[in-house]
Scaffold this motif. Structure first.
Motif, PDB file in Angstrom:
ATOM      1  N   GLU A 187      38.694  40.994  37.837  1.00  0.00           N
ATOM      2  CA  GLU A 187      39.694  41.268  36.798  1.00  0.00           C
ATOM      3  C   GLU A 187      40.911  41.978  37.377  1.00  0.00           C
ATOM      4  N   SER A 188      40.667  42.941  38.253  1.00  0.00           N
ATOM      5  CA  SER A 188      41.761  43.682  38.876  1.00  0.00           C
ATOM      6  C   SER A 188      42.660  42.763  39.701  1.00  0.00           C
ATOM      7  N   ARG A 189      42.055  41.892  40.489  1.00  0.00           N
ATOM      8  CA  ARG A 189      42.841  40.976  41.323  1.00  0.00           C
ATOM      9  C   ARG A 189      43.618  39.969  40.486  1.00  0.00           C
ATOM     10  N   ILE A 190      43.007  39.480  39.427  1.00  0.00           N
ATOM     11  CA  ILE A 190      43.679  38.502  38.566  1.00  0.00           C
ATOM     12  C   ILE A 190      44.882  39.130  37.876  1.00  0.00           C
ATOM     13  N   ARG A 191      44.740  40.359  37.400  1.00  0.00           N
ATOM     14  CA  ARG A 191      45.849  41.017  36.695  1.00  0.00           C
ATOM     15  C   ARG A 191      47.018  41.286  37.646  1.00  0.00           C
ATOM     16  N   GLN A 192      46.718  41.588  38.895  1.00  0.00           N
ATOM     17  CA  GLN A 192      47.787  41.762  39.873  1.00  0.00           C
ATOM     18  C   GLN A 192      48.551  40.459  40.082  1.00  0.00           C
ATOM     19  N   LEU A 193      47.836  39.361  40.180  1.00  0.00           N
ATOM     20  CA  LEU A 193      48.480  38.060  40.345  1.00  0.00           C
ATOM     21  C   LEU A 193      49.235  37.657  39.084  1.00  0.00           C
ATOM     22  N   ASP A 194      48.688  37.989  37.909  1.00  0.00           N
ATOM     23  CA  ASP A 194      49.357  37.673  36.649  1.00  0.00           C
ATOM     24  C   ASP A 194      50.697  38.396  36.548  1.00  0.00           C
ATOM     25  N   HIS A 195      50.732  39.626  37.038  1.00  0.00           N
ATOM     26  CA  HIS A 195      51.986  40.394  37.030  1.00  0.00           C
ATOM     27  C   HIS A 195      53.055  39.683  37.863  1.00  0.00           C
ATOM     28  N   ARG A 196      52.671  39.204  39.023  1.00  0.00           N
ATOM     29  CA  ARG A 196      53.620  38.476  39.886  1.00  0.00           C
ATOM     30  C   ARG A 196      54.034  37.147  39.257  1.00  0.00           C
ATOM     31  N   LEU A 197      53.079  36.489  38.615  1.00  0.00           N
ATOM     32  CA  LEU A 197      53.345  35.198  37.970  1.00  0.00           C
ATOM     33  C   LEU A 197      54.366  35.366  36.847  1.00  0.00           C
ATOM     34  N   LYS A 198      54.158  36.363  36.027  1.00  0.00           N
ATOM     35  CA  LYS A 198      55.054  36.613  34.889  1.00  0.00           C
ATOM     36  C   LYS A 198      56.433  37.035  35.371  1.00  0.00           C
TER      37      LYS A 198
END
Length: 258
Positions: A187-198
């Motif tokens: 979950e932590s890794r996905i949220r970091q990537l989601d931040h960059r994606l957004k």
């Protein structure tokens, strides 16, 4: 008869790993006088009770080596590693090393299937836009698959060894993966990537200009990596679900098409 029983036990533990703790209905009844599984006080050199290397788990845990009643060992393992807390894999072989390797392979199989399936879905929605995009996705897929498997299986390890000496020596290895710990990390890794994606998507909308080729490659790399991790998360998460994309798939496809 021996191979039939071994196959039944393997099927039992694999079903338990999927969250279904089936009982072996046609296994032979246990001898009431059979002693319960016990810890081996003085293990032989061929099966020492030493920490297993596992799949990269940071904290080395001792491996329990047991002997005694095989079906009793299965029952106790189900109680010790309940499916709501652990994913499991079982390996059977004449020697411990091979049994452990097979157990870890069984633990890895559902993750491989889930991640490969998610990447295939991506190719169907994005790769069809152009041949260059499809080729880039194929190149990214292999790296994303391996790095995501490594991230998930870092929480897997061989937890128990059962030694059956009759009618011939057979080693049963039980590999387990801590679902809550793995879920938190994914979950932590996905949220970091989601931040960059957004961030990339917002920047593109504000500028109203097509994203640059390097930004497009970065977006594609982040998305592929993110979706591979999310597929693994759906396996470890008790809800069976991942994290929704912060930007809709349609918006991402439109950005990549520009």
């Amino acid at each position: 008869m021996f191979y039939r029983i071994a196959a039944l036990i393997a099927a039992l533990l694999m079903a338990w790993a999927a969250g279904c703790a089936h009982r072996i209905s046609d296994a032979p009844e246990r001898d009431e006088a059979a002693p319960p599984p016990t810890m081996v006080d003085k293990p032989s050199p061929s099966s020492p009770s030493v920490p297993s290397k596992g799949t990269g788990v940071k904290k080395k845990m001792p491996v329990k080596v047991k002997t005694g009643d095989r079906l009793g060992w299965v029952d106790n393992a189900v109680k010790t590693y309940p499916p709501d807390r652990f994913l499991t894999g079982v390996g059977i072989a004449p020697d411990r090393k091979t049994a452990e390797q097979r157990a870890l392979v069984e633990l890895k199989k559902p993750f491989t299937r889930a991640i490969s399936g998610r990447i295939t879905m991506q190719r169907e929605s994005i790769g069809k836009l152009s041949d260059p995009l499809d080729r880039e996705l194929i190149e990214l897929a292999a790296a994303s698959r391996e790095s995501s498997l490594e991230a998930a299986l870092a929480f897997g390890r061989v937890a128990e060894i059962f030694v059956e000496k009759k009618p011939q020596t057979t080693i049963y290895a039980l590999a387990v993966l801590d679902r809550p710990a793995c879920t938190r990390q994914l979950e932590s890794r996905i949220r970091q990537l989601d931040h960059r994606l957004k961030k990339i998507a917002d920047r593109s909308r504000q500028s109203k200009e097509p994203i640059q080729p390097d930004q497009k490659s970065e977006l594609l790399q982040i998305l592929t990596r993110r979706e591979a991790l999310d597929a693994a998360l759906a396996l470890t998460n008790k809800t069976g679900k991942g994290i929704p994309l912060p930007v809709s798939q349609q918006v991402l496809v439109s950005l990549i098409k520009k």
